[in-house]
Design a protein around this motif. Structure first.
Motif, PDB file in Angstrom:
ATOM      1  N   GLN A 111      -4.644   9.773   4.880  1.00 47.39           N
ATOM      2  CA  GLN A 111      -5.393   9.330   6.052  1.00 47.39           C
ATOM      3  C   GLN A 111      -6.848   9.779   5.970  1.00 47.39           C
ATOM      4  OE1 GLN A 111      -4.403   7.577   8.777  1.00 47.39           O
ATOM      5  NE2 GLN A 111      -2.181   7.514   8.568  1.00 47.39           N
ATOM      6  N   THR A 112      -7.054  11.032   5.537  1.00 48.45           N
ATOM      7  CA  THR A 112      -8.403  11.591   5.544  1.00 48.45           C
ATOM      8  C   THR A 112      -9.223  11.220   4.312  1.00 48.45           C
ATOM      9  OG1 THR A 112      -7.562  13.649   4.565  1.00 48.45           O
ATOM     10  CG2 THR A 112      -7.709  13.537   6.970  1.00 48.45           C
ATOM     11  N   ASN A 113      -8.565  10.797   3.231  1.00 47.24           N
ATOM     12  CA  ASN A 113      -9.288  10.524   1.995  1.00 47.24           C
ATOM     13  C   ASN A 113      -9.636   9.056   1.781  1.00 47.24           C
ATOM     14  OD1 ASN A 113      -9.688  12.889  -0.106  1.00 47.24           O
ATOM     15  ND2 ASN A 113      -7.805  13.335   1.029  1.00 47.24           N
ATOM     16  N   PHE A 114      -9.085   8.184   2.615  1.00 51.39           N
ATOM     17  CA  PHE A 114      -9.389   6.760   2.467  1.00 51.39           C
ATOM     18  C   PHE A 114      -9.974   6.215   3.770  1.00 51.39           C
ATOM     19  CE2 PHE A 114      -6.224   7.539  -0.802  1.00 51.39           C
ATOM     20  CZ  PHE A 114      -6.752   6.859  -1.889  1.00 51.39           C
ATOM     21  N   GLU A 115     -11.142   5.628   3.649  1.00 50.22           N
ATOM     22  CA  GLU A 115     -11.797   5.051   4.825  1.00 50.22           C
ATOM     23  C   GLU A 115     -11.036   3.840   5.352  1.00 50.22           C
ATOM     24  OE1 GLU A 115     -16.242   3.381   6.097  1.00 50.22           O
ATOM     25  OE2 GLU A 115     -15.860   4.180   4.088  1.00 50.22           O
ATOM     26  N   LEU A 116     -10.506   3.054   4.426  1.00 44.24           N
ATOM     27  CA  LEU A 116      -9.696   1.901   4.805  1.00 44.24           C
ATOM     28  C   LEU A 116      -8.307   2.043   4.210  1.00 44.24           C
ATOM     29  CD1 LEU A 116     -12.079  -1.163   4.182  1.00 44.24           C
ATOM     30  CD2 LEU A 116     -11.490  -0.111   6.359  1.00 44.24           C
ATOM     31  N   LYS A 117      -7.292   1.774   5.018  1.00 43.75           N
ATOM     32  CA  LYS A 117      -5.918   1.743   4.545  1.00 43.75           C
ATOM     33  C   LYS A 117      -5.330   0.397   4.945  1.00 43.75           C
ATOM     34  CE  LYS A 117      -3.419   5.373   5.432  1.00 43.75           C
ATOM     35  NZ  LYS A 117      -2.972   4.806   6.709  1.00 43.75           N
ATOM     36  N   ILE A 118      -4.874  -0.354   3.954  1.00 43.96           N
ATOM     37  CA  ILE A 118      -4.470  -1.741   4.191  1.00 43.96           C
ATOM     38  C   ILE A 118      -3.057  -1.951   3.677  1.00 43.96           C
ATOM     39  CG2 ILE A 118      -5.102  -4.165   3.821  1.00 43.96           C
ATOM     40  CD1 ILE A 118      -7.874  -2.976   2.794  1.00 43.96           C
ATOM     41  N   TRP A 119      -2.220  -2.590   4.492  1.00 36.15           N
ATOM     42  CA  TRP A 119      -0.830  -2.888   4.103  1.00 36.15           C
ATOM     43  C   TRP A 119      -0.634  -4.401   4.145  1.00 36.15           C
ATOM     44  CZ3 TRP A 119       3.436   0.521   3.199  1.00 36.15           C
ATOM     45  CH2 TRP A 119       4.674  -0.120   3.059  1.00 36.15           C
ATOM     46  N   VAL A 120      -0.194  -4.955   3.021  1.00 38.14           N
ATOM     47  CA  VAL A 120       0.055  -6.392   2.939  1.00 38.14           C
ATOM     48  C   VAL A 120       1.439  -6.617   2.348  1.00 38.14           C
ATOM     49  CG1 VAL A 120      -0.600  -8.545   1.811  1.00 38.14           C
ATOM     50  CG2 VAL A 120      -2.370  -7.039   2.733  1.00 38.14           C
ATOM     51  N   CYS A 121       2.275  -7.383   3.020  1.00 36.50           N
ATOM     52  CA  CYS A 121       3.594  -7.751   2.511  1.00 36.50           C
ATOM     53  C   CYS A 121       3.467  -9.097   1.812  1.00 36.50           C
ATOM     54  CB  CYS A 121       4.611  -7.824   3.649  1.00 36.50           C
ATOM     55  SG  CYS A 121       6.282  -8.227   3.097  1.00 36.50           S
TER      56      CYS A 121
ATOM     57  N   ASN B  93     -16.998  -3.373   1.081  1.00 37.30           N
ATOM     58  CA  ASN B  93     -18.253  -2.918   0.493  1.00 37.30           C
ATOM     59  C   ASN B  93     -18.417  -1.401   0.527  1.00 37.30           C
ATOM     60  OD1 ASN B  93     -20.839  -3.068  -0.652  1.00 37.30           O
ATOM     61  ND2 ASN B  93     -21.791  -3.077   1.382  1.00 37.30           N
ATOM     62  N   GLN B  94     -18.343  -0.786  -0.656  1.00 36.67           N
ATOM     63  CA  GLN B  94     -18.588   0.647  -0.848  1.00 36.67           C
ATOM     64  C   GLN B  94     -17.723   1.546   0.026  1.00 36.67           C
ATOM     65  OE1 GLN B  94     -20.469   1.866  -3.407  1.00 36.67           O
ATOM     66  NE2 GLN B  94     -20.435  -0.322  -3.921  1.00 36.67           N
ATOM     67  N   LYS B  95     -16.553   1.048   0.401  1.00 36.67           N
ATOM     68  CA  LYS B  95     -15.601   1.865   1.165  1.00 36.67           C
ATOM     69  C   LYS B  95     -14.471   2.306   0.231  1.00 36.67           C
ATOM     70  CE  LYS B  95     -16.314  -0.333   5.698  1.00 36.67           C
ATOM     71  NZ  LYS B  95     -17.258  -1.399   5.306  1.00 36.67           N
ATOM     72  N   LYS B  96     -14.062   3.536   0.391  1.00 33.01           N
ATOM     73  CA  LYS B  96     -12.909   4.012  -0.368  1.00 33.01           C
ATOM     74  C   LYS B  96     -11.667   3.508   0.350  1.00 33.01           C
ATOM     75  CE  LYS B  96     -13.106   8.164  -1.888  1.00 33.01           C
ATOM     76  NZ  LYS B  96     -13.111   9.650  -1.916  1.00 33.01           N
ATOM     77  N   TYR B  97     -10.866   2.697  -0.330  1.00 25.45           N
ATOM     78  CA  TYR B  97      -9.732   2.070   0.350  1.00 25.45           C
ATOM     79  C   TYR B  97      -8.445   2.192  -0.453  1.00 25.45           C
ATOM     80  CZ  TYR B  97     -10.357  -1.919  -2.826  1.00 25.45           C
ATOM     81  OH  TYR B  97     -10.457  -2.711  -3.938  1.00 25.45           O
ATOM     82  N   LEU B  98      -7.348   2.189   0.272  1.00 24.95           N
ATOM     83  CA  LEU B  98      -6.012   2.143  -0.312  1.00 24.95           C
ATOM     84  C   LEU B  98      -5.363   0.852   0.146  1.00 24.95           C
ATOM     85  CD1 LEU B  98      -3.417   3.319  -1.656  1.00 24.95           C
ATOM     86  CD2 LEU B  98      -2.909   4.378   0.554  1.00 24.95           C
ATOM     87  N   LEU B  99      -4.990   0.035  -0.801  1.00 20.85           N
ATOM     88  CA  LEU B  99      -4.320  -1.226  -0.493  1.00 20.85           C
ATOM     89  C   LEU B  99      -2.906  -1.177  -1.037  1.00 20.85           C
ATOM     90  CD1 LEU B  99      -4.060  -4.234   0.287  1.00 20.85           C
ATOM     91  CD2 LEU B  99      -5.155  -4.782  -1.908  1.00 20.85           C
ATOM     92  N   ILE B 100      -1.922  -1.285  -0.162  1.00 20.34           N
ATOM     93  CA  ILE B 100      -0.533  -1.355  -0.596  1.00 20.34           C
ATOM     94  C   ILE B 100      -0.058  -2.799  -0.495  1.00 20.34           C
ATOM     95  CG2 ILE B 100       1.844  -0.739  -0.018  1.00 20.34           C
ATOM     96  CD1 ILE B 100       0.975   2.021   0.567  1.00 20.34           C
TER      97      ILE B 100
END
Length: 303
Positions: free
Chosen positions: A214-224, A264-271
């Motif tokens: 939660q704290t290390n990624f600015e964006l967290k995205i979940w896609v099925c 854009n320039q965001k640290k993100y996690l995409l699952i």
């Protein structure tokens, strides 16, 4: 009607035995013949399950046969889980190639020893199913055909803590990979791989909701993703998950522009959950669209 759980596991095994991923590994290890023979035998058994379920009410021998079949089916499910995950979850899909990952979150062993041992186990399992298949002939069971859909409900990112038991080690190993930003590529993939029922989605949910993540990624995205790996649809869902509004009637070019603005320039996690696609070109094309964020990782869950 045949036992839904038994029939479902049998169907899962048949699909797994026919998957290109399992067959690629089987070819390398020289066990493809065993996999194909087992698939044919189990398919033959599956065809008489309907009648066997009906006959067991009045025939104790059929009931005993079904009990032996259930034991063998669940043992086969465990064996194929071991077979498929042993190698596949040690690899990271990176653009158009598969590269080995030094650290893994499942047990490992000498690949030569493992392949020899697995070959023996597969042969023993195949012979076990052969015996079960031969035994069925004495009951004169009728063949039935059934169309089975792999459809499932859309998954989501939430999971209550109390539903996740005994996965701390796996979770921490994945998080260590996610927080290891000493990578050259702007976009990387981590794969959670295995046949259905291993709890891959639950594990991904567990990681997704971890406080460190939660704290290390600015964006967290979940896609099925589910059945169809359509890049345009995936991009729409990524934008919708991030902005709260799904783009409507946009062509691919304005969609990719909006995606780049979003990431854009965001640290993100995409699952990407419930992924069945093994086409490296599709992954490469998706990766090109996802470049532009700060260094992070993408975690596709495979079924």
């Amino acid at each position: 009607m045949a036992d839904a759980i038994l029939y479902g596991v049998v169907q899962t095994i048949i699909e797994s035995l026919g998957s290109s991923t399992l067959n690629q590994i089987g070819s390398i290890w020289g066990v493809n013949a065993e996999l194909e023979k087992m698939k044919k035998t189990i398919s033959t058994i599956q065809a008489v399950l309907e009648d066997a379920e009906e006959q067991q009410v009045n025939n104790h021998q059929v009931k005993d046969w079904l009990m032996k079949l259930r034991d063998a089916v669940f043992d086969a499910d465990d064996l194929l889980s071991e077979f498929s995950t042993h190698v596949l979850q040690q690899k990271v899909m990176d653009g158009d190639k598969i590269v080995k990952k030094v650290r893994t979150f499942f047990s490992s062993s000498n690949p030569v020893v493992f392949s020899l041992g697995m070959s023996c186990k597969l042969k023993a399992m195949r012979e076990r199913f052969n015996d079960i298949s031969n035994d069925k002939d004495q009951f004169q069971l009728k063949l039935e055909t059934r169309v089975v859909s792999r459809g499932r409900d859309q998954t989501h990112s939430f999971v209550p803590d109390e539903e996740v038991i005994g996965r701390e080690t796996d979770k921490q190993a994945i998080i260590d990979l996610l927080l290891d930003f000493d990578v050259e590529d702007n976009v990387s993939f981590i794969s959670i791989v295995g046949i259905g029922g291993l709890g891959k989605t639950t594990l991904a949910q567990y990681v997704f909701n971890d406080k460190k993540v939660q704290t290390n990624f600015e964006l967290k995205i979940w896609v099925c993703v589910s059945d169809v790996f359509d890049i345009k649809t995936i991009v729409e869902m990524i934008i919708g998950s991030t902005t709260g509004r799904k783009p409507v009637n946009l062509d691919m070019d304005p969609l990719q522009n909006e995606l780049r603005r979003t990431l854009n320039q965001k640290k993100y996690l995409l699952i990407l959950d419930d992924v069945w696609n093994e086409d490296s070109e599709n992954w490469h094309n998706l990766k090109r669209l996802l470049i532009g964020g700060a260094k992070g990782r993408i975690n596709p869950g495979h079924y």
